[in-house]
Design a protein around this motif. Structure first.
Motif, PDB file in Angstrom:
ATOM      1  N   ILE A 179       0.842  -1.196   0.000  1.00 28.06           N
ATOM      2  CA  ILE A 179       0.000   0.000   0.000  1.00 28.06           C
ATOM      3  C   ILE A 179       0.876   1.245   0.000  1.00 28.06           C
ATOM      4  CG2 ILE A 179      -1.866   1.244   1.147  1.00 28.06           C
ATOM      5  CD1 ILE A 179      -2.547  -1.584   0.059  1.00 28.06           C
ATOM      6  N   SER A 180       0.639   2.116  -0.964  1.00 24.83           N
ATOM      7  CA  SER A 180       1.386   3.369  -1.053  1.00 24.83           C
ATOM      8  C   SER A 180       0.426   4.554  -0.951  1.00 24.83           C
ATOM      9  CB  SER A 180       2.218   3.416  -2.335  1.00 24.83           C
ATOM     10  OG  SER A 180       3.129   4.505  -2.287  1.00 24.83           O
ATOM     11  N   SER A 181       0.899   5.732  -1.336  1.00 25.16           N
ATOM     12  CA  SER A 181       0.210   6.963  -0.954  1.00 25.16           C
ATOM     13  C   SER A 181       0.072   7.962  -2.097  1.00 25.16           C
ATOM     14  CB  SER A 181       1.009   7.616   0.185  1.00 25.16           C
ATOM     15  OG  SER A 181       0.580   8.933   0.438  1.00 25.16           O
ATOM     16  N   ASP A 182      -0.982   8.784  -1.987  1.00 21.25           N
ATOM     17  CA  ASP A 182      -1.175   9.905  -2.906  1.00 21.25           C
ATOM     18  C   ASP A 182      -0.077  10.965  -2.758  1.00 21.25           C
ATOM     19  OD1 ASP A 182      -2.227  10.320  -0.310  1.00 21.25           O
ATOM     20  OD2 ASP A 182      -3.432  12.010  -0.994  1.00 21.25           O
ATOM     21  N   PHE A 183       0.654  10.927  -1.641  1.00 28.97           N
ATOM     22  CA  PHE A 183       1.671  11.952  -1.388  1.00 28.97           C
ATOM     23  C   PHE A 183       2.943  11.749  -2.213  1.00 28.97           C
ATOM     24  CE2 PHE A 183       0.712  14.505   2.664  1.00 28.97           C
ATOM     25  CZ  PHE A 183      -0.616  14.627   2.312  1.00 28.97           C
ATOM     26  N   VAL A 184       2.950  10.758  -3.102  1.00 25.06           N
ATOM     27  CA  VAL A 184       4.067  10.654  -4.050  1.00 25.06           C
ATOM     28  C   VAL A 184       3.943  11.725  -5.133  1.00 25.06           C
ATOM     29  CG1 VAL A 184       4.344   8.176  -3.638  1.00 25.06           C
ATOM     30  CG2 VAL A 184       2.916   8.960  -5.550  1.00 25.06           C
ATOM     31  N   PHE A 185       2.800  12.433  -5.170  1.00 22.71           N
ATOM     32  CA  PHE A 185       2.569  13.503  -6.152  1.00 22.71           C
ATOM     33  C   PHE A 185       2.740  14.874  -5.510  1.00 22.71           C
ATOM     34  CE2 PHE A 185      -0.120   9.929  -7.680  1.00 22.71           C
ATOM     35  CZ  PHE A 185       0.527   9.711  -8.897  1.00 22.71           C
ATOM     36  N   ASP A 186       2.987  15.884  -6.349  1.00 20.99           N
ATOM     37  CA  ASP A 186       3.217  17.236  -5.828  1.00 20.99           C
ATOM     38  C   ASP A 186       1.936  18.033  -5.630  1.00 20.99           C
ATOM     39  OD1 ASP A 186       2.532  17.976  -8.454  1.00 20.99           O
ATOM     40  OD2 ASP A 186       4.610  18.351  -9.041  1.00 20.99           O
ATOM     41  N   GLY A 187       0.800  17.524  -6.137  1.00 18.20           N
ATOM     42  CA  GLY A 187      -0.475  18.180  -5.898  1.00 18.20           C
ATOM     43  C   GLY A 187      -0.798  19.328  -6.836  1.00 18.20           C
ATOM     44  N   LEU A 188      -0.035  19.498  -7.891  1.00 19.45           N
ATOM     45  CA  LEU A 188      -0.276  20.603  -8.815  1.00 19.45           C
ATOM     46  C   LEU A 188      -1.343  20.271  -9.858  1.00 19.45           C
ATOM     47  CD1 LEU A 188       3.394  21.831  -9.465  1.00 19.45           C
ATOM     48  CD2 LEU A 188       1.715  22.693  -7.806  1.00 19.45           C
ATOM     49  N   LYS A 189      -1.729  18.988  -9.954  1.00 18.54           N
ATOM     50  CA  LYS A 189      -2.650  18.554 -11.005  1.00 18.54           C
ATOM     51  C   LYS A 189      -3.983  18.062 -10.447  1.00 18.54           C
ATOM     52  CE  LYS A 189      -3.069  14.876 -14.472  1.00 18.54           C
ATOM     53  NZ  LYS A 189      -4.025  14.017 -13.743  1.00 18.54           N
ATOM     54  N   GLY A 190      -3.946  17.112  -9.524  1.00 15.81           N
ATOM     55  CA  GLY A 190      -5.155  16.473  -9.021  1.00 15.81           C
ATOM     56  C   GLY A 190      -5.686  15.432  -9.989  1.00 15.81           C
ATOM     57  N   ASP A 191      -6.635  14.602  -9.513  1.00 13.78           N
ATOM     58  CA  ASP A 191      -7.204  13.525 -10.325  1.00 13.78           C
ATOM     59  C   ASP A 191      -6.088  12.689 -10.953  1.00 13.78           C
ATOM     60  OD1 ASP A 191      -9.428  12.104 -11.324  1.00 13.78           O
ATOM     61  OD2 ASP A 191      -9.289  13.149 -13.253  1.00 13.78           O
ATOM     62  N   TYR A 192      -5.123  12.307 -10.140  1.00 14.60           N
ATOM     63  CA  TYR A 192      -3.916  11.647 -10.648  1.00 14.60           C
ATOM     64  C   TYR A 192      -4.197  10.229 -11.125  1.00 14.60           C
ATOM     65  CZ  TYR A 192      -0.831  15.344  -8.964  1.00 14.60           C
ATOM     66  OH  TYR A 192      -0.184  16.544  -8.775  1.00 14.60           O
TER      67      TYR A 192
END
Length: 252
Positions: free
Chosen positions: A59-72
């Motif tokens: 199980i991993s996390s949404d926090f691997v993204f920088d949050g500049l886009k959303g709907d990853y």
């Protein structure tokens, strides 16, 4: 972490589900255990699973993204902006490097009805039951709140439906989160409303920018996840975040 393989060798399992994680985002900025648990230890698990022919579900996390886009989606480039997110990404990469048979599932804003450590819903229940509290929610941070029960059901469904060992639709990363994109403020408003109703309380929520909280770790502005690939691949759709939250609070 050096003894992980020794301990795991005591079991004759064919599947290893790794739910262990250092999930204190603030603590991860200063605590080296975050990297040991989310990165180094995961690599040792991956090597053990590969050596023993064990299928690893991590199980991993949404926090691997920088949050500049959303709907990853799974094909979007990763770019963590805090040490917690970096440790989770590093763990993913070690699995991909060392493990022969795996699936990585990224999820988002996980919560449960259980009184577990660092469970956001459990913390809010404890605060709200003092009554007449005025809570503050960030109105510029967005994500996909996800019931731990729904994640467990999705994993169970996947294990029953997939053919472990075939590599079909495996050795991949998938996203699974409850459906919807919501701000921390809206999420907290819904929690407060439901708990107020359930326990006959009178708490309120006000909005503020995330800067109000003066946090050590920067947060992705919009880390909401798109779970369509998991849904299509395994014929298992996400539930609306509001209905999931209501069902969970009914269990409190």
């Amino acid at each position: 972490y050096k003894n992980i393989a020794t301990h795991l060798s005591k079991y004759k399992n064919k599947i290893l589900l790794n739910f262990s994680a250092y999930n204190d985002v603030e603590g991860a900025e200063i605590d080296s255990d975050a990297d040991l648990i989310n990165h180094v230890a995961v690599g040792e698990m991956a090597k053990h699973c590969s050596n023993q022919g064990i299928f690893l579900c991590h199980i991993s996390s949404d926090f691997v993204f920088d949050g500049l886009k959303g709907d990853y989606t799974e094909s979007d480039p990763t770019n963590p902006i805090n040490k917690y997110g970096q440790s989770k990404l590093d763990g993913e990469q070690l699995i991909q490097r060392h493990c022969k048979n795996f699936i990585i599932i990224r999820t988002s804003w996980l919560y449960s009805h259980l009184d577990t450590q660092n469970n956001f819903l459990s913390k809010m229940k404890s605060i709200l039951q003092k009554n007449h509290q005025e809570l503050v929610g960030a109105d510029n941070i967005f994500g996909s709140p996800t019931s731990a029960m729904n994640l467990a059901k999705a994993i169970n469904h996947f294990l029953l439906k997939s053919r472990i060992g075939s590599n079909q639709n495996l050795n991949m990363i998938y996203h699974f989160a409850d459906a919807g994109r919501v701000s921390r403020y809206e999420y907290l408003c819904e929690i407060t409303s439901l708990i107020n109703h359930k326990f006959n309380l009178q708490n309120t929520v006000i909005k503020a920018p995330n800067s109000f909280f003066q946090l050590k770790a920067p947060r992705p502005q919009d880390s909401s996840l798109n779970s369509l690939l998991f849904s299509k691949t395994f014929s298992h759709s996400s539930q609306c975040w509001k209905s999931s939250l209501s069902e969970t609070i009914n269990l409190l």
